[in-house]
Design a protein around this motif. Structure first.
Motif, short mmCIF file in Angstrom:
data_model
loop_
_atom_site.label_atom_id
_atom_site.label_comp_id
_atom_site.label_asym_id
_atom_site.label_seq_id
_atom_site.Cartn_x
_atom_site.Cartn_y
_atom_site.Cartn_z
N GLU A 35 36.46 -3.57 70.13
CA GLU A 35 37.33 -3.44 68.96
C GLU A 35 38.31 -2.29 69.18
O GLU A 35 37.91 -1.21 69.62
CB GLU A 35 36.50 -3.21 67.69
N GLU A 41 42.11 -0.33 67.67
CA GLU A 41 42.90 -0.08 66.47
C GLU A 41 44.37 0.13 66.83
O GLU A 41 44.69 0.74 67.85
CB GLU A 41 42.37 1.14 65.72
N THR A 42 45.25 -0.38 65.99
CA THR A 42 46.68 -0.18 66.17
C THR A 42 47.31 -0.08 64.78
O THR A 42 46.60 0.00 63.77
CB THR A 42 47.32 -1.32 66.99
N GLU A 43 48.62 -0.09 64.72
CA GLU A 43 49.32 0.04 63.44
C GLU A 43 50.60 -0.78 63.49
O GLU A 43 51.33 -0.74 64.48
CB GLU A 43 49.65 1.52 63.19
N PRO A 53 47.31 -0.29 59.04
CA PRO A 53 46.28 -0.30 60.08
C PRO A 53 45.82 -1.73 60.41
O PRO A 53 45.61 -2.54 59.51
CB PRO A 53 45.14 0.52 59.47
N ARG A 78 43.11 -3.87 63.03
CA ARG A 78 42.03 -3.83 64.01
C ARG A 78 42.08 -5.11 64.83
O ARG A 78 42.32 -6.20 64.30
CB ARG A 78 40.66 -3.71 63.33
N ARG A 105 40.02 -7.41 67.82
CA ARG A 105 38.72 -7.64 68.45
C ARG A 105 38.90 -8.57 69.64
O ARG A 105 39.45 -9.66 69.51
CB ARG A 105 37.76 -8.24 67.42
N SER A 143 42.36 -8.04 62.17
CA SER A 143 42.11 -7.79 60.75
C SER A 143 43.16 -6.80 60.26
O SER A 143 43.32 -5.72 60.84
CB SER A 143 40.70 -7.22 60.54
N ASP A 171 44.40 -4.16 57.63
CA ASP A 171 44.03 -3.25 56.55
C ASP A 171 42.66 -3.59 55.95
O ASP A 171 42.48 -3.61 54.73
CB ASP A 171 45.10 -3.25 55.46
N TRP A 228 38.87 -11.36 59.26
CA TRP A 228 39.28 -11.54 60.64
C TRP A 228 40.02 -12.87 60.79
O TRP A 228 39.61 -13.89 60.25
CB TRP A 228 38.06 -11.53 61.56
#
Length: 226
Positions: free
Chosen positions: A82, A84-86, A91, A93, A95, A148, A150, A154
């Motif tokens: 997993e 994380e980015t933006e 935000p 996520r 996977r 996903s 914020d 999923w």
């Protein structure tokens, strides 16, 4: 027009993803109430840019050689990752899930499986070499992705990506072809080096890797799906 960008936390940069049209108020400023709902999506190209850890391929004994016709156990780690980015300050996520493993044994034989395998004594994913020589074992792992936004549900990313692991060098040793011959150098031709008076059995003599010591292609090579 409003630009949509994908933020890469590793490279600390934003990659443009295109633009969307937004209405403008009478004073020339954007009217937030009139904006259409923002739909954030992640593509397979976005997944390729994410810092997914390359699975580690394990093959044969740690000593780096095994006898010809002996079982060569193959396995790898199969953890879902997993990240994380933006996107547009939101935000996201991502996977990445390994779904298939393709093993190239270097002698023409290949194996495709959804099973990551397990270390010895398991032989769930295994092979054998029929000839002596050096071989490169290469694992290619296929990943699918989900994202996903914020903390939302999923969603599937369309498509898949392949990641190739570092090759594992392995020497297949034909011990039967290295019987002791008193007229020849024991270190090379008996297959064992060291002093015969040693209490512990020495490791077989393994040649340096050169074009002459590369293993041949197996004429009976085949592809297996396990």
């Amino acid at each position: 027009m409003q630009q949509i960008s994908l933020y890469d936390p590793v490279e600390d940069r934003k990659t443009p993803q295109g633009y969307r049209c937004v209405p403008v108020g009478e004073a020339g400023s954007i009217d937030p109430a009139s904006l259409p709902p923002l739909v954030i999506t992640v593509t397979i190209e976005d997944l390729k840019r994410m810092p997914i850890h390359t699975p580690i391929a394990h093959a044969g004994p740690e000593r780096g050689w095994l006898p010809v016709n002996m079982v060569n156990v193959l396995y790898t780690n199969a953890d879902t990752q997993e990240l994380e980015t933006e996107i547009l300050g939101t935000p996201v996520r991502i996977r990445a899930t390994p779904v298939e493993f393709h093993w190239d044994l270097g002698d023409g034989n290949t194996i495709a499986t959804t099973d990551p395998g397990k270390p010895f004594p398991s032989e769930r994913i295994s092979s054998e070499y029929r000839f002596e020589g050096w071989y490169d074992i290469i694992l290619t792992t296929t990943f699918t992705g989900q994202f996903s936004v914020d903390g939302g549900e999923w969603q599937d990313i369309e498509g898949s990506i392949e990641i190739e692991s570092d090759p594992v060098e392995l020497f297949a040793k034909s011990l039967e072809s290295r019987l002791v011959n008193g007229s020849e150098d024991e270190d090379e031709d008996s297959g064992y080096g060291g002093d015969d008076n040693d209490e512990d059995e020495e490791e077989p003599w393994i040649p340096e890797r050169t074009p002459d010591t590369e293993g041949p292609i197996d004429p009976k090579a085949r592809h297996r799906r396990i």
